[in-house]
Enzyme design. Sequence first.
Site, PDB file in Angstrom:
ATOM      1  N   GLU A  16      -6.040  -7.922   0.138  1.00  0.00           N
ATOM      2  CA  GLU A  16      -6.232  -8.018   1.656  1.00  0.00           C
ATOM      3  C   GLU A  16      -8.230  -6.955   1.353  1.00  0.00           C
ATOM      4  O   GLU A  16      -8.112  -7.061  -0.063  1.00  0.00           O
ATOM      5  CB  GLU A  16      -5.833  -6.608   2.456  1.00  0.00           C
ATOM      6  CG  GLU A  16      -4.492  -6.592   3.092  1.00  0.00           C
ATOM      7  CD  GLU A  16      -4.666  -5.574   3.749  1.00  0.00           C
ATOM      8  OE1 GLU A  16      -5.381  -4.340   4.304  1.00  0.00           O
ATOM      9  OE2 GLU A  16      -3.434  -5.321   4.281  1.00  0.00           O
TER      10      GLU A  16
ATOM     11  N   GLU B 249       0.664  -1.268  -0.478  1.00  0.00           N
ATOM     12  CA  GLU B 249      -0.136  -0.583  -0.406  1.00  0.00           C
ATOM     13  C   GLU B 249       0.442   1.262   0.313  1.00  0.00           C
ATOM     14  O   GLU B 249       0.324   2.127   0.375  1.00  0.00           O
ATOM     15  CB  GLU B 249      -0.683   0.007   1.190  1.00  0.00           C
ATOM     16  CG  GLU B 249      -2.046  -0.684   0.952  1.00  0.00           C
ATOM     17  CD  GLU B 249      -3.388  -0.682   2.095  1.00  0.00           C
ATOM     18  OE1 GLU B 249      -2.995   0.347   2.797  1.00  0.00           O
ATOM     19  OE2 GLU B 249      -4.077  -1.446   2.219  1.00  0.00           O
TER      20      GLU B 249
HETATM   21  C1  NOJ Z   1      -5.575  -1.880   4.482  1.00  0.00           C
HETATM   22  C2  NOJ Z   1      -3.616  -1.994   5.391  1.00  0.00           C
HETATM   23  O1  NOJ Z   1      -2.809  -2.767   5.254  1.00  0.00           O
HETATM   24  C3  NOJ Z   1      -3.614  -2.601   6.833  1.00  0.00           C
HETATM   25  O2  NOJ Z   1      -3.012  -2.710   7.544  1.00  0.00           O
HETATM   26  C4  NOJ Z   1      -4.719  -2.465   7.679  1.00  0.00           C
HETATM   27  O3  NOJ Z   1      -4.894  -2.986   8.555  1.00  0.00           O
HETATM   28  C5  NOJ Z   1      -6.013  -2.378   7.263  1.00  0.00           C
HETATM   29  N1  NOJ Z   1      -6.088  -2.035   5.459  1.00  0.00           N
HETATM   30  C6  NOJ Z   1      -7.743  -2.332   7.222  1.00  0.00           C
HETATM   31  O4  NOJ Z   1      -7.405  -0.916   7.726  1.00  0.00           O
END
Ligand code: NOJ
Length: 488
Positions: A394, A206
């Site tokens: 994710e 990200e």
């Molecule tokens: C994206 C992130 O990579 C992760 O670390 C985070 O906890 C989740 N989104 C939820 O916000």
Amino acid sequence: MTDQLSRRTFAKLAGAAALGASNIPLVAQAQVEAATLPPPSPRSFPTGFLWGTATASYQVEGAVAEDGRLPSIWDTFSHTPGKVAKNATGDVADDHYHRYKGDVQLMKALGVKAYRFSIAWPRVFPNGSGAPNAKGLDFYNRLVDELLANGIQPFATLYHWDLPQALQDRGGGWESRETAEAFGKYAGYVAQHLTDRVKHIFTINEFGAFMELGYNIGVHAPGLKLPPKRFYQARHNGVLGHGLAVQAIRASGKPGTKVGLAENLVVGVPVIENAEHIAAAEKATRDINAQYLTVIMEGKYTDAYIARMGANAPRVTADDLKIISSPLDFVGTNIYQPTFVRADAGPSGYAVVPNPPSYPHMISPWLFMGPEVLYWGPHHVAKLWNVKEIYITENGTSSSDVPAADGKVYDTDRIMYLRNYLSQLQRAVADGVPVKGYFLWSLMDNFEWADGYENRFGLHYVDYATQRRTPKLSAAFYREVIARNAVA
Ligand code: NOJ
């Protein structure tokens, strides 16, 4: 015909229910008719679809001063009063560093085939560069062995935001090219030692979050609000670091190692699924992600992005662009919420449509509900850049997750969210979009960055006082999905 009959019957039933009437013969008739309907479509995924779950080092590990680990920018940030909700830190988090064996058993009970975790750079190179710390890497050796012994494939991310503090202190972290180069060396070292067993490596998690929130808006570590010129340079160094890591992994990894990244690209979702809005959504996706995924996939910054940066554009060499766009084996996408887009007569050909105040979201205010994003995200990636192997690295949601009187967590909102999103993912694979796997965020509640422990994303409820993990109802739902290889 059957369909019409049943519709008429259901209409009658609905009318009766509205009047508060109880009409047993009518219900029996409806049941007979329902039995004559074809069974619901199985909504299945291809054989071998990789169901997984995910976490990240600083969010779960704890043990921040053990076995030679030195601070990361997140240790510094979370220990600065007022930066994280309730001044929470990752000092202990889920104590996964000591409890990883039990956590692998939680995964096994879910039936997951793969686990995406991240490696803490400050465990492996406590100073960012220089001498590696063998004890730090050993934790990941133990974890990987435990996963494999339990039939779970390890997928490792090299950078999930815990930059060694030393690199931030030396040259301003990602503001400096030294960080990009150090990242390449760290990636090569990890590849050399783990790719006999870890076959899938993600470079960076990200850009769209850590770079924007950490170096531009200042609400994540290292908490900076850089002026545009320095910020654009940091963005450029970030994608350069990714490219250097790809090259180092290719050079040091065992044959068969696959490399990609996990990006939270902004996904343009057409406001209406017709040709003009779909084309606009595709253009928006390429344009809005110009600074990260687009340059990585295309090897140049778009004209529109160069124009947006103007005199603040960073120094970029042709060689940099070649490194940044080193070919990938797969693309990972972290996908949570939609960005609605419509066709527009202006020069860009699209307009982003902001969500109205009444638009529904989950308990995290940013987490707008929009299942179609899990259809359009991989669809755009496959179409725009001809990608043949895509992972949803994710997806998941926060929930209030209050234990009921019986101690269980009935997170029906999370199940509603997952069922709807997975239905759209199934639609994508049924259309031939090459999505090979899905990693649900997250295995268990954990340190949710600036929100501390206030927002829970786990399939397992964590009681932080005792470190007890309890499967939520959504864990049973996900187990069912995996067992059926279909939306449940
Ligand atoms: C994206 C992130 O990579 C992760 O670390 C985070 O906890 C989740 N989104 C939820 O916000």
